[in-house]
Design a protein around this motif. Structure first.
Motif, PDB file in Angstrom:
ATOM      1  N   TRP A 287       0.834  -1.204   0.000  1.00 23.09           N
ATOM      2  CA  TRP A 287       0.000   0.000   0.000  1.00 23.09           C
ATOM      3  C   TRP A 287       0.869   1.254   0.000  1.00 23.09           C
ATOM      4  O   TRP A 287       0.588   2.222  -0.724  1.00 23.09           O
ATOM      5  CB  TRP A 287      -0.908   0.004   1.237  1.00 23.09           C
ATOM      6  N   LEU A 288       1.929   1.242   0.790  1.00 27.03           N
ATOM      7  CA  LEU A 288       2.797   2.413   0.896  1.00 27.03           C
ATOM      8  C   LEU A 288       3.403   2.769  -0.459  1.00 27.03           C
ATOM      9  O   LEU A 288       3.410   3.939  -0.863  1.00 27.03           O
ATOM     10  CB  LEU A 288       3.899   2.124   1.919  1.00 27.03           C
ATOM     11  N   GLU A 413      -6.897  -8.625   5.621  1.00 28.17           N
ATOM     12  CA  GLU A 413      -5.849  -7.961   4.858  1.00 28.17           C
ATOM     13  C   GLU A 413      -6.393  -6.881   3.928  1.00 28.17           C
ATOM     14  O   GLU A 413      -5.809  -5.797   3.800  1.00 28.17           O
ATOM     15  CB  GLU A 413      -5.065  -8.997   4.052  1.00 28.17           C
ATOM     16  N   ASN A 414      -7.495  -7.169   3.271  1.00 34.89           N
ATOM     17  CA  ASN A 414      -8.059  -6.173   2.362  1.00 34.89           C
ATOM     18  C   ASN A 414      -8.594  -4.979   3.128  1.00 34.89           C
ATOM     19  O   ASN A 414      -8.442  -3.825   2.708  1.00 34.89           O
ATOM     20  CB  ASN A 414      -9.162  -6.794   1.504  1.00 34.89           C
ATOM     21  N   GLU A 415      -9.204  -5.246   4.256  1.00 36.74           N
ATOM     22  CA  GLU A 415      -9.709  -4.148   5.071  1.00 36.74           C
ATOM     23  C   GLU A 415      -8.557  -3.282   5.579  1.00 36.74           C
ATOM     24  O   GLU A 415      -8.683  -2.051   5.685  1.00 36.74           O
ATOM     25  CB  GLU A 415     -10.518  -4.698   6.244  1.00 36.74           C
ATOM     26  N   THR A 421      -5.804   3.614   3.392  1.00 39.38           N
ATOM     27  CA  THR A 421      -6.228   4.668   2.470  1.00 39.38           C
ATOM     28  C   THR A 421      -7.140   5.665   3.171  1.00 39.38           C
ATOM     29  O   THR A 421      -7.015   6.888   2.999  1.00 39.38           O
ATOM     30  CB  THR A 421      -6.947   4.054   1.257  1.00 39.38           C
ATOM     31  N   THR A 422      -8.053   5.161   3.978  1.00 40.32           N
ATOM     32  CA  THR A 422      -8.957   6.034   4.734  1.00 40.32           C
ATOM     33  C   THR A 422      -8.170   6.957   5.648  1.00 40.32           C
ATOM     34  O   THR A 422      -8.441   8.168   5.721  1.00 40.32           O
ATOM     35  CB  THR A 422      -9.936   5.190   5.563  1.00 40.32           C
ATOM     36  N   GLU A 451      -9.154   2.269  -2.302  1.00 36.12           N
ATOM     37  CA  GLU A 451     -10.508   2.686  -1.944  1.00 36.12           C
ATOM     38  C   GLU A 451     -10.636   2.831  -0.430  1.00 36.12           C
ATOM     39  O   GLU A 451     -10.295   1.928   0.326  1.00 36.12           O
ATOM     40  CB  GLU A 451     -11.523   1.663  -2.437  1.00 36.12           C
ATOM     41  N   PRO A 452     -11.163   3.956   0.040  1.00 43.97           N
ATOM     42  CA  PRO A 452     -11.362   4.137   1.479  1.00 43.97           C
ATOM     43  C   PRO A 452     -12.619   3.421   1.968  1.00 43.97           C
ATOM     44  O   PRO A 452     -13.401   2.884   1.172  1.00 43.97           O
ATOM     45  CB  PRO A 452     -11.514   5.654   1.620  1.00 43.97           C
ATOM     46  N   ILE A 453     -12.788   3.419   3.265  1.00 44.22           N
ATOM     47  CA  ILE A 453     -13.991   2.897   3.907  1.00 44.22           C
ATOM     48  C   ILE A 453     -14.830   4.088   4.352  1.00 44.22           C
ATOM     49  O   ILE A 453     -14.280   5.094   4.812  1.00 44.22           O
ATOM     50  CB  ILE A 453     -13.607   2.020   5.119  1.00 44.22           C
ATOM     51  N   PRO A 454     -16.147   4.035   4.240  1.00 41.12           N
ATOM     52  CA  PRO A 454     -16.974   5.147   4.723  1.00 41.12           C
ATOM     53  C   PRO A 454     -16.637   5.467   6.178  1.00 41.12           C
ATOM     54  O   PRO A 454     -16.602   4.575   7.029  1.00 41.12           O
ATOM     55  CB  PRO A 454     -18.404   4.622   4.566  1.00 41.12           C
TER      56      PRO A 454
END
Length: 592
Positions: A287-288, A413-415, A421-422, A451-454
């Motif tokens: 991710w980084l 892991e996906n979360e 990102t969030t 993609e972020p999480i709400p």
């Protein structure tokens, strides 16, 4: 003849003729290699301190004279020489001896050490105590493996340099390493001292400097220590050692052999294999790199944990935006604050237990100013063999009380990737906590999109009745299993701060009782946050909060430790039954 077999305490060592100590060192090094390859543990740092441990216990009257080993992961030879040789096969195992010095384990472990740079402060306190009691005992601080890079060491030196008539010796174990290669101006200064030992920083601070001495040459090391033992006042001996000494593979790759699992020393560590599921550190490292490719403002900071935090590839791809600040957690956080204040987007990769060391900086230098710093908190929860000193049990409790802080706990892991990102896109301080190793179960597909999480939104993953289980982070998988057994509803809360108050209210309205589950200290943790939210909303509902108990949990297999404190699926289900009984839905299933 195996000299090591006859040594059950340092007094046995001191009875040996000097001429036999070189043989003893060879036997001790071989013993450590054989022991660590059977249990796993810290290898290269301990191979480098064999002669130093022998010399210190040979010259000083231990345990009357006190030795503080810092960082504590270089103390294995000391353990063997102080009566724990026959227990080394239990090293870092459940019920076995610790990988670090522990006061409860031996009278020779005069001070517990695992986090770095504490030895000079502790030894100075011991020296002052001896002086006040009229004792003529010595206090020795062995400060090495990067420990001299932290500010605490210099706070102690500043104090020690003006102390008078003390029996205090600081042994600087200079191996030019921490876990990764050493960084910073001090490393360059020590190199100059090795080449031209004239006036030094330590001398200017008031310590009588001696050295450098070859830390693997007992004929040089023992006389140097014996001479210093006769002096009064604060002393510093500069000892040069080689990490991994005596085992060619560890000498060639000291970082790789710093901490190992079980392996065959004849074959060396096996080549890295691709895991069936990526570790959370891999998720973070990927991710980084991906986020840095999108945003030139991203800079990454680590306090000497490049490999452990999964930042090697980032350091290679973006060297000008990578900062290894050495073992200096306080500086890492305030440095990040400065970067953020100047318009950059810093990401601080740090272990939960090491973030504790920078708590004031987190509050005063980041959160109070609402600066945009992202904290990737690795090793959240129990960590296994490293034990209580490295367990990330307290970050939920100490982070959620800080204003302006956003706090999330990753369930898979996906979360984790989406939460990072969030956090990064949140305009203010934000933290994502995730455990050591890989996620539970069969793993999930990791999306490449950023993609972020709400914000502040949890989700219901299983519909049931009677009981609602509110799971945080790594406790989702065992909570789902317990929910299936009990016929309970299970929610993945995701956010600790801000809590999803709408979801909590809904679950309270539709269920007779609520249960919170977290891999963190129950006192002041996420469950406490839910209780506070219910109270503030005027909702009266039976609530069971499950988390880590109010005690320091020892080293061992993480799954076994979680089971022992009731945080596996069986333990969660049992606690719910004990408190509330079986749900109506579950009773109906049995009746059917």
């Amino acid at each position: 003849m195996n000299l090591l077999d006859a040594i059950d305490e340092p007094a046995d060592l001191r009875r040996l003729p000097r001429a036999q100590l070189t043989v003893l060192a060879r036997q001790l090094r071989r013993f450590l290699l054989d022991a660590v390859c059977r249990t796993g543990g810290h290898l290269s740092s301990n191979l480098g301190t064999v002669e130093l441990a022998i010399a210190l216990h040979y010259v000083f009257d231990t345990p009357r004279d006190r030795i503080v080993w810092d960082v504590g992961h270089q103390s294995y030879a000391h353990k063997v020489l102080t009566g724990r040789r026959t227990r080394m096969h239990t090293l870092r195992q459940l019920g076995g001896i610790s990988g670090f010095p522990r006061r409860s384990e031996s009278i020779h472990d005069c001070f517990g050490t695992a986090h770095s740079s504490t030895s000079i402060s502790a030894a100075l306190g011991m020296a002052e105590a001896a002086k006040l009691r009229g004792e003529d005992s010595h206090a020795v601080a062995v400060c090495g493996d990067g420990a001299m890079s932290a500010g605490l060491a210099y706070e102690a030196l500043n104090n020690a340099g003006v102390a008078q008539d003390l029996r205090l010796l600081v042994v600087l174990n200079d191996n030019d390493m921490s876990i990764s290669p050493a960084v910073g101006a001090l490393t360059r200064a020590l190199q100059r001292y090795r080449e031209q030992p004239s006036a030094t920083l330590f001398g200017e601070l008031g310590l009588q400097y001696a050295g450098p001495v070859d830390g693997h040459d007992l004929d040089a090391l023992i006389p140097a220590l014996a001479s210093l033992r006769q002096r009064r006042g604060p002393q510093l001996l500069h000892v040069v050692t080689r990490k991994g000494k005596g085992y060619e593979r560890a000498e060639a790759e000291p970082t790789r052999y710093h901490g190992t699992g079980k392996f065959d020393p004849a074959q060396g560590l096996p080549a890295a294999s691709k895991l069936a599921r990526p570790a959370y550190t891999d998720i973070f490292g990927d991710w980084l790199c991906d986020m840095a490719a999108q945003d030139q403002r991203l800079v990454a900071i680590t306090p000497a944990m490049r490999e452990g935090s999964g930042m090697v590839r980032f350091a290679q791809m973006f060297p000008s935006r990578f900062f290894d600040v050495g073992i200096a957690e306080q500086h890492a956080v305030t440095f990040a604050g400065g970067l953020a204040a100047a318009g950059m987007k810093p990401v601080v990769a740090i272990y939960s237990t090491f973030l504790q060391r920078a708590y004031d900086q987190l509050i005063h230098d980041v959160a109070l100013q609402n600066l945009d710093v992202t904290f990737a908190i690795d090793r959240a929860g129990l960590v296994g063999a490293d034990g209580a000193t490295h367990a990330g049990n307290y970050d939920i409790a100490f982070l959620r009380c800080i204003p302006n802080m956003l706090l999330m706990a990753a369930a898979d892991e996906n979360e984790c990737r989406r939460m990072l990102t969030t956090a990064y896109r949140h305009a203010g301080p934000a933290a994502v906590r995730y455990p050591r190793g890989s996620g539970s179960g069969s793993g999930v597909a990791v999306e490449r999109a950023l993609e972020p999480i709400p914000l502040g939104r949890g989700e219901i993953l299983r519909r049931g009745s009677g009981t609602a289980i509110l799971a945080f982070g790594s406790m989702l998988a065992p909570s789902l299993a317990a929910g299936l057994e009990l016929g309970a509803t299970v929610a993945n809360m995701r956010f600790i701060k801000p809590l999803d108050l709408e979801l909590i209210t809904l679950l309270a309205r539709e269920h007779r009782q609520l249960v919170t589950v977290e891999e963190g200290a129950a006192m002041g943790g996420a469950g406490s946050a839910v209780a506070e939210a219910l109270l503030a909303a005027g909702i009266v509902k039976p609530l069971l909060t499950l988390g880590l108990p109010d005690l320091f949990i020892e080293h061992g297999d993480p799954a076994a430790l979680l089971g022992a404190v009731g945080l596996d699926a069986a333990g969660i289900a049992a606690a719910i039954r004990q408190r509330f009984g079986m749900s109506e839905a579950r009773l109906a299933v049995h009746a059917g």
